[in-house]
Design a protein around this motif. Structure first.
Motif, mmCIF file in Angstrom:
data_model
loop_
_atom_site.group_PDB
_atom_site.id
_atom_site.type_symbol
_atom_site.label_atom_id
_atom_site.label_comp_id
_atom_site.label_asym_id
_atom_site.label_seq_id
_atom_site.Cartn_x
_atom_site.Cartn_y
_atom_site.Cartn_z
ATOM 1 N N GLU A 75 71.757 133.675 64.910
ATOM 2 C CA GLU A 75 72.582 134.214 65.987
ATOM 3 C C GLU A 75 71.719 134.725 67.131
ATOM 4 O O GLU A 75 72.049 134.557 68.312
ATOM 5 C CB GLU A 75 73.476 135.325 65.441
ATOM 6 C CG GLU A 75 74.563 134.807 64.498
ATOM 7 C CD GLU A 75 75.334 135.920 63.817
ATOM 8 O OE1 GLU A 75 74.855 137.087 63.857
ATOM 9 O OE2 GLU A 75 76.400 135.638 63.241
ATOM 10 N N GLU A 76 70.579 135.334 66.802
ATOM 11 C CA GLU A 76 69.662 135.822 67.837
ATOM 12 C C GLU A 76 69.068 134.660 68.630
ATOM 13 O O GLU A 76 68.962 134.713 69.857
ATOM 14 C CB GLU A 76 68.540 136.631 67.192
ATOM 15 C CG GLU A 76 67.562 137.210 68.211
ATOM 16 C CD GLU A 76 66.448 138.010 67.545
ATOM 17 O OE1 GLU A 76 65.500 138.384 68.249
ATOM 18 O OE2 GLU A 76 66.529 138.233 66.317
ATOM 19 N N LEU A 77 68.680 133.591 67.934
ATOM 20 C CA LEU A 77 68.150 132.409 68.612
ATOM 21 C C LEU A 77 69.186 131.843 69.581
ATOM 22 O O LEU A 77 68.866 131.459 70.712
ATOM 23 C CB LEU A 77 67.761 131.336 67.586
ATOM 24 C CG LEU A 77 66.519 131.591 66.740
ATOM 25 C CD1 LEU A 77 66.399 130.533 65.645
ATOM 26 C CD2 LEU A 77 65.263 131.586 67.600
ATOM 27 N N MET A 115 71.008 126.391 64.340
ATOM 28 C CA MET A 115 70.692 126.143 62.939
ATOM 29 C C MET A 115 69.462 125.237 62.830
ATOM 30 O O MET A 115 68.514 125.528 62.089
ATOM 31 C CB MET A 115 71.899 125.475 62.269
ATOM 32 C CG MET A 115 71.688 125.098 60.831
ATOM 33 S SD MET A 115 71.695 126.527 59.733
ATOM 34 C CE MET A 115 71.915 125.703 58.177
ATOM 35 N N GLU A 116 69.466 124.136 63.581
ATOM 36 C CA GLU A 116 68.306 123.232 63.559
ATOM 37 C C GLU A 116 67.061 123.951 64.053
ATOM 38 O O GLU A 116 65.966 123.801 63.490
ATOM 39 C CB GLU A 116 68.586 122.008 64.427
ATOM 40 C CG GLU A 116 69.675 121.096 63.889
ATOM 41 C CD GLU A 116 70.077 120.041 64.894
ATOM 42 O OE1 GLU A 116 70.611 118.999 64.462
ATOM 43 O OE2 GLU A 116 69.874 120.253 66.109
ATOM 44 N N ASN A 117 67.221 124.712 65.116
ATOM 45 C CA ASN A 117 66.095 125.438 65.706
ATOM 46 C C ASN A 117 65.526 126.457 64.720
ATOM 47 O O ASN A 117 64.306 126.658 64.641
ATOM 48 C CB ASN A 117 66.561 126.136 66.987
ATOM 49 C CG ASN A 117 65.408 126.518 67.884
ATOM 50 O OD1 ASN A 117 64.380 125.848 67.909
ATOM 51 N ND2 ASN A 117 65.572 127.590 68.623
ATOM 52 N N PHE A 118 66.391 127.087 63.951
ATOM 53 C CA PHE A 118 65.952 128.027 62.931
ATOM 54 C C PHE A 118 65.171 127.317 61.832
ATOM 55 O O PHE A 118 64.078 127.740 61.439
ATOM 56 C CB PHE A 118 67.164 128.743 62.316
ATOM 57 C CG PHE A 118 66.853 129.512 61.065
ATOM 58 C CD1 PHE A 118 66.238 130.754 61.119
ATOM 59 C CD2 PHE A 118 67.175 128.986 59.812
ATOM 60 C CE1 PHE A 118 65.945 131.459 59.959
ATOM 61 C CE2 PHE A 118 66.883 129.675 58.656
ATOM 62 C CZ PHE A 118 66.269 130.922 58.719
ATOM 63 N N VAL A 119 65.733 126.197 61.344
ATOM 64 C CA VAL A 119 65.109 125.497 60.220
ATOM 65 C C VAL A 119 63.734 124.964 60.598
ATOM 66 O O VAL A 119 62.782 125.071 59.825
ATOM 67 C CB VAL A 119 66.018 124.351 59.724
ATOM 68 C CG1 VAL A 119 65.312 123.521 58.661
ATOM 69 C CG2 VAL A 119 67.315 124.923 59.148
ATOM 70 N N VAL A 120 63.597 124.398 61.796
ATOM 71 C CA VAL A 120 62.307 123.799 62.170
ATOM 72 C C VAL A 120 61.223 124.866 62.304
ATOM 73 O O VAL A 120 60.032 124.578 62.153
ATOM 74 C CB VAL A 120 62.438 122.980 63.476
ATOM 75 C CG1 VAL A 120 62.473 123.874 64.709
ATOM 76 C CG2 VAL A 120 61.300 121.962 63.590
ATOM 77 N N ARG A 121 61.608 126.108 62.559
ATOM 78 C CA ARG A 121 60.635 127.191 62.704
ATOM 79 C C ARG A 121 60.159 127.749 61.358
ATOM 80 O O ARG A 121 59.170 128.483 61.314
ATOM 81 C CB ARG A 121 61.254 128.341 63.508
ATOM 82 C CG ARG A 121 61.420 128.034 64.982
ATOM 83 C CD ARG A 121 62.358 129.020 65.652
ATOM 84 N NE ARG A 121 62.310 128.887 67.100
ATOM 85 C CZ ARG A 121 61.591 129.667 67.907
ATOM 86 N NH1 ARG A 121 60.872 130.649 67.394
ATOM 87 N NH2 ARG A 121 61.591 129.468 69.196
ATOM 88 N N GLN A 122 60.874 127.417 60.286
ATOM 89 C CA GLN A 122 60.502 127.947 58.982
ATOM 90 C C GLN A 122 59.271 127.230 58.431
ATOM 91 O O GLN A 122 59.045 126.050 58.694
ATOM 92 C CB GLN A 122 61.660 127.798 57.992
ATOM 93 C CG GLN A 122 62.947 128.446 58.448
ATOM 94 C CD GLN A 122 62.738 129.880 58.893
ATOM 95 O OE1 GLN A 122 62.307 130.727 58.112
ATOM 96 N NE2 GLN A 122 63.035 130.165 60.156
ATOM 97 N N GLN A 123 58.499 127.930 57.662
ATOM 98 C CA GLN A 123 57.308 127.348 57.038
ATOM 99 C C GLN A 123 57.705 126.660 55.729
ATOM 100 O O GLN A 123 57.322 127.057 54.633
ATOM 101 C CB GLN A 123 56.256 128.444 56.779
ATOM 102 C CG GLN A 123 55.740 129.104 58.038
ATOM 103 C CD GLN A 123 55.093 128.105 58.991
ATOM 104 O OE1 GLN A 123 54.277 127.288 58.592
ATOM 105 N NE2 GLN A 123 55.480 128.177 60.268
ATOM 106 N N LEU A 124 58.506 125.592 55.885
ATOM 107 C CA LEU A 124 58.988 124.875 54.713
ATOM 108 C C LEU A 124 57.947 123.866 54.249
ATOM 109 O O LEU A 124 57.314 123.189 55.055
ATOM 110 C CB LEU A 124 60.292 124.144 55.047
ATOM 111 C CG LEU A 124 61.466 125.012 55.507
ATOM 112 C CD1 LEU A 124 62.658 124.138 55.867
ATOM 113 C CD2 LEU A 124 61.858 126.017 54.436
ATOM 114 N N ALA A 146 70.057 137.731 56.492
ATOM 115 C CA ALA A 146 68.998 137.877 57.501
ATOM 116 C C ALA A 146 68.784 136.567 58.256
ATOM 117 O O ALA A 146 68.551 136.569 59.469
ATOM 118 C CB ALA A 146 67.696 138.323 56.838
ATOM 119 N N ASP A 147 68.883 135.443 57.542
ATOM 120 C CA ASP A 147 68.755 134.132 58.192
ATOM 121 C C ASP A 147 69.851 133.955 59.241
ATOM 122 O O ASP A 147 69.594 133.488 60.357
ATOM 123 C CB ASP A 147 68.866 133.012 57.156
ATOM 124 C CG ASP A 147 67.676 132.936 56.219
ATOM 125 O OD1 ASP A 147 66.593 133.417 56.589
ATOM 126 O OD2 ASP A 147 67.855 132.388 55.111
#
Length: 210
Positions: free
Chosen positions: A201-203, A1-10, A195-196
């Motif tokens: 899950e893929e990460l 979850m953290e890894n996903f969020v940090v990769r987003q262009q927020l 999709a998120d």
């Protein structure tokens, strides 16, 4: 979850709370046999995880709060400082006289109520922590096996003498504290799409950690 969020262009920093079933979580540079009583954990159904950040070994359960702060900030020291000050703001709103340390722990008096760890990625910093509201003290004392040298360094004879519980300083219950944290630190909410979730899950399945 953290890894996903940090990769987003927020455009903004992100913060979220989570909780776990009884677990021991150890840092990326730690040796399991030196930190964890494996037999005790297996006997009592305590899960064991290694996180991708450094720092020490912690026990957590549903009576603790796990907190994650994700920022595009590239300097670990600044990310740590911002996160610790965020948590101090919440605790001071609860009329709790908490302080931060140079090791990025949060103390009430001389006892630790919250520890932090940070991981720097090419996309920004992830800072996370465990806040002790309440806990199964028997599990905490038996599941983690810090060295005698580490205890001596802190001038105490047991883990219990080093930590304190947030419930002893406030009339708020855990759900009320979660609400206060969110209201204090967040001004909007992002909800994960299907999709998120698939991406997360893929990460995890691919163990993509950079």
């Amino acid at each position: 979850m953290e890894n996903f969020v940090v990769r987003q262009q927020l455009a903004d920093d992100a913060f979220f709370l989570w909780q776990v079933d009884p677990s021991v979580i150890y840092g990326r540079n730690q040796v399991v046999d030196n930190e964890i009583n494996l037999d005790y954990c297996h006997k009592h159904g305590i899960q064991i995880y290694q996180r991708k950040s450094g720092g020490g070994c912690v026990y957590a359960d549903r009576d603790n709060l796990m907190l994650s702060f994700v920022t595009k900030e590239q300097q670990v020291g600044f990310a740590f400082n911002r996160f610790v000050n965020m948590l101090l703001l919440v605790l001071h709103k609860m009329d709790i006289d908490a302080t931060g340390t140079r090791h990025n722990d949060i103390l009430i008096g001389e006892k630790k109520v919250c520890g932090t760890a940070c991981r720097m990625t090419p996309y920004g910093c992830i800072v996370h922590s465990t806040m002790l509201y309440d806990t199964n003290m028997q599990h905490m004392l038996q599941a983690i096996t810090p060295s005698h040298e580490k205890l001596a360094k802190n001038g105490v004879e047991s883990v219990r003498q080093r930590i304190t519980l947030l419930k002893d300083y406030t009339s708020l219950n855990l759900e009320e504290i979660k609400t206060l944290i969110i209201k204090t630190l967040c001004d909007k909410e992002y909800r994960l799409t299907d999709a998120d979730v698939c991406t997360i899950e893929e990460l995890e399945n691919n163990q993509i950690v950079k």
